[in-house]
Design a protein around this motif. Sequence first.
Motif, PDB file in Angstrom:
ATOM      1  N   ASN A  98     -19.852  44.481  90.598  1.00  0.00           N
ATOM      2  CA  ASN A  98     -21.156  43.866  90.328  1.00  0.00           C
ATOM      3  C   ASN A  98     -21.408  43.616  88.837  1.00  0.00           C
ATOM      4  OD1 ASN A  98     -23.688  42.887  91.058  1.00  0.00           O
ATOM      5  ND2 ASN A  98     -24.665  44.886  90.774  1.00  0.00           N
ATOM      6  N   LYS A  99     -22.385  42.787  88.577  1.00  0.00           N
ATOM      7  CA  LYS A  99     -22.873  42.450  87.239  1.00  0.00           C
ATOM      8  C   LYS A  99     -21.875  41.597  86.444  1.00  0.00           C
ATOM      9  CE  LYS A  99     -25.665  46.669  87.087  1.00  0.00           C
ATOM     10  NZ  LYS A  99     -26.405  47.622  86.285  1.00  0.00           N
ATOM     11  N   VAL A 100     -21.128  40.742  87.149  1.00  0.00           N
ATOM     12  CA  VAL A 100     -20.182  39.869  86.427  1.00  0.00           C
ATOM     13  C   VAL A 100     -20.936  38.973  85.429  1.00  0.00           C
ATOM     14  CG1 VAL A 100     -18.455  39.812  88.263  1.00  0.00           C
ATOM     15  CG2 VAL A 100     -20.233  38.073  88.225  1.00  0.00           C
ATOM     16  N   ASP A 101     -22.232  38.741  85.672  1.00  0.00           N
ATOM     17  CA  ASP A 101     -23.001  37.870  84.768  1.00  0.00           C
ATOM     18  C   ASP A 101     -23.183  38.479  83.381  1.00  0.00           C
ATOM     19  OD1 ASP A 101     -26.104  39.082  84.779  1.00  0.00           O
ATOM     20  OD2 ASP A 101     -24.852  39.657  86.465  1.00  0.00           O
ATOM     21  N   THR A 102     -22.906  39.787  83.251  1.00  0.00           N
ATOM     22  CA  THR A 102     -23.074  40.417  81.940  1.00  0.00           C
ATOM     23  C   THR A 102     -21.829  40.259  81.070  1.00  0.00           C
ATOM     24  OG1 THR A 102     -22.301  42.535  82.798  1.00  0.00           O
ATOM     25  CG2 THR A 102     -24.677  42.168  82.831  1.00  0.00           C
ATOM     26  N   THR A 103     -20.794  39.617  81.609  1.00  0.00           N
ATOM     27  CA  THR A 103     -19.594  39.355  80.817  1.00  0.00           C
ATOM     28  C   THR A 103     -19.983  38.478  79.618  1.00  0.00           C
ATOM     29  OG1 THR A 103     -18.389  39.324  82.905  1.00  0.00           O
ATOM     30  CG2 THR A 103     -17.235  38.457  80.975  1.00  0.00           C
TER      31      THR A 103
ATOM     32  N   HIS B  65     -22.609  54.258  92.516  1.00  0.00           N
ATOM     33  CA  HIS B  65     -23.278  55.083  91.508  1.00  0.00           C
ATOM     34  C   HIS B  65     -24.681  54.544  91.217  1.00  0.00           C
ATOM     35  CE1 HIS B  65     -23.144  58.158  88.459  1.00  0.00           C
ATOM     36  NE2 HIS B  65     -23.644  57.315  87.574  1.00  0.00           N
ATOM     37  N   VAL B  66     -25.544  55.432  90.765  1.00  0.00           N
ATOM     38  CA  VAL B  66     -26.913  55.037  90.449  1.00  0.00           C
ATOM     39  C   VAL B  66     -26.902  53.941  89.374  1.00  0.00           C
ATOM     40  CG1 VAL B  66     -27.154  56.891  88.737  1.00  0.00           C
ATOM     41  CG2 VAL B  66     -29.195  55.923  89.798  1.00  0.00           C
ATOM     42  N   ASP B  67     -27.774  52.967  89.555  1.00  0.00           N
ATOM     43  CA  ASP B  67     -27.926  51.848  88.618  1.00  0.00           C
ATOM     44  C   ASP B  67     -26.775  50.842  88.631  1.00  0.00           C
ATOM     45  OD1 ASP B  67     -30.397  52.522  87.795  1.00  0.00           O
ATOM     46  OD2 ASP B  67     -29.798  53.403  85.876  1.00  0.00           O
ATOM     47  N   HIS B  68     -25.849  50.989  89.529  1.00  0.00           N
ATOM     48  CA  HIS B  68     -24.766  50.008  89.578  1.00  0.00           C
ATOM     49  C   HIS B  68     -25.178  48.751  90.352  1.00  0.00           C
ATOM     50  CE1 HIS B  68     -21.073  52.467  88.111  1.00  0.00           C
ATOM     51  NE2 HIS B  68     -22.090  52.509  87.292  1.00  0.00           N
ATOM     52  N   GLY B  69     -26.349  48.813  91.018  1.00  0.00           N
ATOM     53  CA  GLY B  69     -26.892  47.585  91.590  1.00  0.00           C
ATOM     54  C   GLY B  69     -26.966  47.537  93.110  1.00  0.00           C
ATOM     55  N   LYS B  70     -26.981  48.698  93.754  1.00  0.00           N
ATOM     56  CA  LYS B  70     -27.025  48.729  95.224  1.00  0.00           C
ATOM     57  C   LYS B  70     -28.285  48.050  95.756  1.00  0.00           C
ATOM     58  CE  LYS B  70     -26.850  53.252  95.175  1.00  0.00           C
ATOM     59  NZ  LYS B  70     -26.666  53.479  93.740  1.00  0.00           N
ATOM     60  N   THR B  71     -29.436  48.478  95.200  1.00  0.00           N
ATOM     61  CA  THR B  71     -30.701  47.940  95.679  1.00  0.00           C
ATOM     62  C   THR B  71     -30.794  46.450  95.393  1.00  0.00           C
ATOM     63  OG1 THR B  71     -31.594  50.062  95.040  1.00  0.00           O
ATOM     64  CG2 THR B  71     -33.190  48.390  95.666  1.00  0.00           C
ATOM     65  N   SER B  72     -30.399  46.054  94.179  1.00  0.00           N
ATOM     66  CA  SER B  72     -30.460  44.638  93.805  1.00  0.00           C
ATOM     67  C   SER B  72     -29.585  43.803  94.729  1.00  0.00           C
ATOM     68  CB  SER B  72     -29.971  44.439  92.375  1.00  0.00           C
ATOM     69  OG  SER B  72     -30.607  45.328  91.507  1.00  0.00           O
ATOM     70  N   LEU B  73     -28.434  44.347  95.070  1.00  0.00           N
ATOM     71  CA  LEU B  73     -27.511  43.607  95.926  1.00  0.00           C
ATOM     72  C   LEU B  73     -28.121  43.385  97.312  1.00  0.00           C
ATOM     73  CD1 LEU B  73     -24.534  42.602  95.577  1.00  0.00           C
ATOM     74  CD2 LEU B  73     -23.888  44.537  96.985  1.00  0.00           C
TER      75      LEU B  73
ATOM     76  N   VAL C 188     -19.114  40.033  91.958  1.00  0.00           N
ATOM     77  CA  VAL C 188     -20.430  39.508  92.320  1.00  0.00           C
ATOM     78  C   VAL C 188     -21.439  39.727  91.203  1.00  0.00           C
ATOM     79  CG1 VAL C 188     -20.130  39.996  94.791  1.00  0.00           C
ATOM     80  CG2 VAL C 188     -21.285  41.649  93.359  1.00  0.00           C
ATOM     81  N   SER C 189     -22.565  39.047  91.345  1.00  0.00           N
ATOM     82  CA  SER C 189     -23.723  39.378  90.525  1.00  0.00           C
ATOM     83  C   SER C 189     -24.931  39.439  91.440  1.00  0.00           C
ATOM     84  CB  SER C 189     -23.954  38.327  89.441  1.00  0.00           C
ATOM     85  OG  SER C 189     -25.269  38.495  88.933  1.00  0.00           O
ATOM     86  N   ALA C 190     -25.544  40.608  91.488  1.00  0.00           N
ATOM     87  CA  ALA C 190     -26.741  40.768  92.311  1.00  0.00           C
ATOM     88  C   ALA C 190     -27.908  40.047  91.653  1.00  0.00           C
ATOM     89  CB  ALA C 190     -27.058  42.245  92.488  1.00  0.00           C
ATOM     90  N   LEU C 191     -27.728  39.687  90.367  1.00  0.00           N
ATOM     91  CA  LEU C 191     -28.801  39.015  89.647  1.00  0.00           C
ATOM     92  C   LEU C 191     -28.770  37.506  89.912  1.00  0.00           C
ATOM     93  CD1 LEU C 191     -30.978  39.893  87.501  1.00  0.00           C
ATOM     94  CD2 LEU C 191     -29.417  38.917  85.803  1.00  0.00           C
ATOM     95  N   THR C 192     -27.584  36.896  89.751  1.00  0.00           N
ATOM     96  CA  THR C 192     -27.489  35.438  89.883  1.00  0.00           C
ATOM     97  C   THR C 192     -27.036  35.023  91.286  1.00  0.00           C
ATOM     98  OG1 THR C 192     -25.169  35.368  89.270  1.00  0.00           O
ATOM     99  CG2 THR C 192     -26.746  35.319  87.465  1.00  0.00           C
TER     100      THR C 192
HETATM  101  P1  GDP Z   1     -29.037  51.059  92.213  1.00  0.00           P
HETATM  102  O1  GDP Z   1     -29.514  52.320  91.549  1.00  0.00           O
HETATM  103  O2  GDP Z   1     -27.562  51.087  92.437  1.00  0.00           O
HETATM  104  O3  GDP Z   1     -29.794  50.680  93.443  1.00  0.00           O
HETATM  105  O4  GDP Z   1     -29.234  49.896  91.120  1.00  0.00           O
HETATM  106  P2  GDP Z   1     -30.369  48.801  91.011  1.00  0.00           P
HETATM  107  O5  GDP Z   1     -30.193  47.747  92.031  1.00  0.00           O
HETATM  108  O6  GDP Z   1     -31.676  49.470  90.915  1.00  0.00           O
HETATM  109  O7  GDP Z   1     -29.984  48.151  89.615  1.00  0.00           O
HETATM  110  C1  GDP Z   1     -30.019  48.878  88.412  1.00  0.00           C
HETATM  111  C2  GDP Z   1     -30.292  47.966  87.254  1.00  0.00           C
HETATM  112  O8  GDP Z   1     -29.229  47.027  87.101  1.00  0.00           O
HETATM  113  C3  GDP Z   1     -31.549  47.135  87.445  1.00  0.00           C
HETATM  114  O9  GDP Z   1     -32.181  47.033  86.199  1.00  0.00           O
HETATM  115  C4  GDP Z   1     -31.038  45.779  87.913  1.00  0.00           C
HETATM  116  O10 GDP Z   1     -31.878  44.738  87.535  1.00  0.00           O
HETATM  117  C5  GDP Z   1     -29.721  45.699  87.171  1.00  0.00           C
HETATM  118  N1  GDP Z   1     -28.746  44.879  87.911  1.00  0.00           N
HETATM  119  C6  GDP Z   1     -28.341  45.067  89.165  1.00  0.00           C
HETATM  120  N2  GDP Z   1     -27.420  44.154  89.495  1.00  0.00           N
HETATM  121  C7  GDP Z   1     -27.241  43.366  88.408  1.00  0.00           C
HETATM  122  C8  GDP Z   1     -26.411  42.223  88.114  1.00  0.00           C
HETATM  123  O11 GDP Z   1     -25.627  41.751  88.921  1.00  0.00           O
HETATM  124  N3  GDP Z   1     -26.515  41.697  86.868  1.00  0.00           N
HETATM  125  C9  GDP Z   1     -27.348  42.204  85.935  1.00  0.00           C
HETATM  126  N4  GDP Z   1     -27.374  41.627  84.741  1.00  0.00           N
HETATM  127  N5  GDP Z   1     -28.141  43.262  86.179  1.00  0.00           N
HETATM  128  C10 GDP Z   1     -28.094  43.833  87.395  1.00  0.00           C
END
Ligand code: GDP
Length: 600
Positions: free
Chosen positions: A138-143, A23-31, A205-209
């Motif tokens: 994704n985003k386990v770091d936000t726990t 889904h959008v914003d779930h972190g595909k690009t960040s990953l 996972v966390s795409a951030l950390t």
């Molecule tokens: P996409 O639309 O699925 O490609 O999502 P993005 O990679 O653009 O991520 C959407 C938002 O979530 C961005 O603001 C990222 O910084 C944030 N984000 C993505 N992965 C993580 C994560 O693992 N942890 C946190 N805290 N934020 C994340």
Amino acid sequence: MSDTDSTSQSDTLRTPIVAVLGHVDHGKTSLLDKVRGSAVSDGEAGAITQHIGATAVPLETVSQMAGALVNPDDFDLPGLLFIDTPGHHSFSTLRSRGGALADIAILVVDVNDGFQPQTEEAIDILKRTGTPFIVAANKVDTTPGWNPQQGEPIQKSLEKQSKRAKSKLDESLYQLIGELSDKGFSSDFYWRVQNFQKNIGVVPVSALTGEGIPDLLGVLMGLSQRYMKDEMAIDVAGPGYGTVLEVKEERGFGATLDVVLYDGTIHAGDTIVVGGANEPIVTEVRALLQPRPNAEIRTEKRFDKVDEVRAAAGVKIAAPDLEGAMAGAPVRVVGDRDVDEVIREVEAELADIEVTTEEEGVVVKADTLGSLEAMANALQEAEVPILRAEVGDIAPRDVAVASTAREPEHKVILGFNVDVLSNAEDELDKNDVKLFEDDVIYQLIDEYEEFVDEMKRAQQETILDKIVRPCRFQILQDHTFRQSNPAVVGVEIMSGTIKNNMNVVKWEGNEPKRVGQLSGIQENGEDVSSARAGSRVSIAIDGPTVGRQIDEGDELWIELPEKHAKILEQELRDDIPVDELEALSGYLDKHRRRDPFWGK
Ligand code: GDP
């Protein structure tokens, strides 16, 4: 059996192609960025290679990153090739020989957000194409209370977390496992999964950390090695097979193709056949281009020319006559085969994708063959017929075609990820053609279905407006206000709706007798045009005299023309209130005692 018997000299194992969906914003690009970034910082320089539209991560880099999770000696697949454009849209665009081009997929789900519409859509596509996948939670770091452990394997990170943080995360993860189960997939934390063909591995996972990224790479590598090794054995020296990812204008080269090569080799100078909008294009490769490292800072020369490219890889092909090529179409190197044979092969593959159209239906436009096919599948499921389906932006011609649809609900264009050419915009209004656009297929279809429902409702309302509605009412005792010319009496509406100007009937035995016509209704002293069941109103009836044709206590009915009664019973029974339906059945029963076929 010796090696030379079972495999030719040039047989080798290629890199599995990995797609990222979610889904959008779930972190595909960040990953994807994290995978690329960590590979760069963890590995030797040049450990990863940037391709056109894809990133290659070699086995050594995977094992460096994954540490104990991946022992390179256990593997003979050369690494992983990540497709750079995430999302199910590019996933369905990228096909090979009728199936998905990606060998394996990562479904990214935000642990806080769980399953969302595009997650569902991605799952449906993975199911349909039978693509193996793992879930990146994704985003386990936000726990709440999370103690970040940059780049660590997830188990190591979990050891450092408080009990509370761990149980919070578990809660979200189990919810995710439940949602997967609702979708028909049994899943578990990846370290508990024995058989990845039966169970989906969930990787926190966390795409951030970067926590869990080593695990993600390790699982992908292990899964490919274990279950896909046979499919990865290709004839590297054989003719190249690829899929067009995008058709792009490049300065100095004209129209070029971004291609993912999934089999064989392509050389500069090779004759190739490419799927085109009208017919296959036969042309000669002028140049094979790869991105130049650090291209960002040197915009002048963004590409390096190479002599050959071997699968699996992303490459830009420059060649004459590529303008008509379509995203999602096959690319074939002719090699020493007969060119006509290859043309037929490409045609057959395109025919596979072609969409069934009918004499009547909607017009569909999509940006690629794959998405067009996905749209067609979804529309078929929703039982929406298609008049025409094509790849490309919305042009005046499409409006003209849509306007020829017979049914008003089909005078529409459904556009998926396409633009509307400016001269088509005016045509829409002029031709009364409605346009629906979205970049999520199911939302597009939902919007269209809502429109159809609304249209049908409006149509029925107009019909209902024109149709005489059933009503049963009773003259109240001691409520005669005027005996005749017109007779004015108080009545109670028993069921249905009374409306002014309608004819009134009374049954005498089995015979309906018209007693007169309504010429006024008053409720609480005010003139009204209608009144509903349950109300008491006074009515004026032209024709009868109280005490002769009608009496206090009489049950009266609004006269229904036979045709109206029939439409009400056969077509509108679901659209009228229950009490009205009751009045209708009462009315029909009375008639049918005399004539069983009345209103049928
Ligand atoms: P996409 O639309 O699925 O490609 O999502 P993005 O990679 O653009 O991520 C959407 C938002 O979530 C961005 O603001 C990222 O910084 C944030 N984000 C993505 N992965 C993580 C994560 O693992 N942890 C946190 N805290 N934020 C994340």
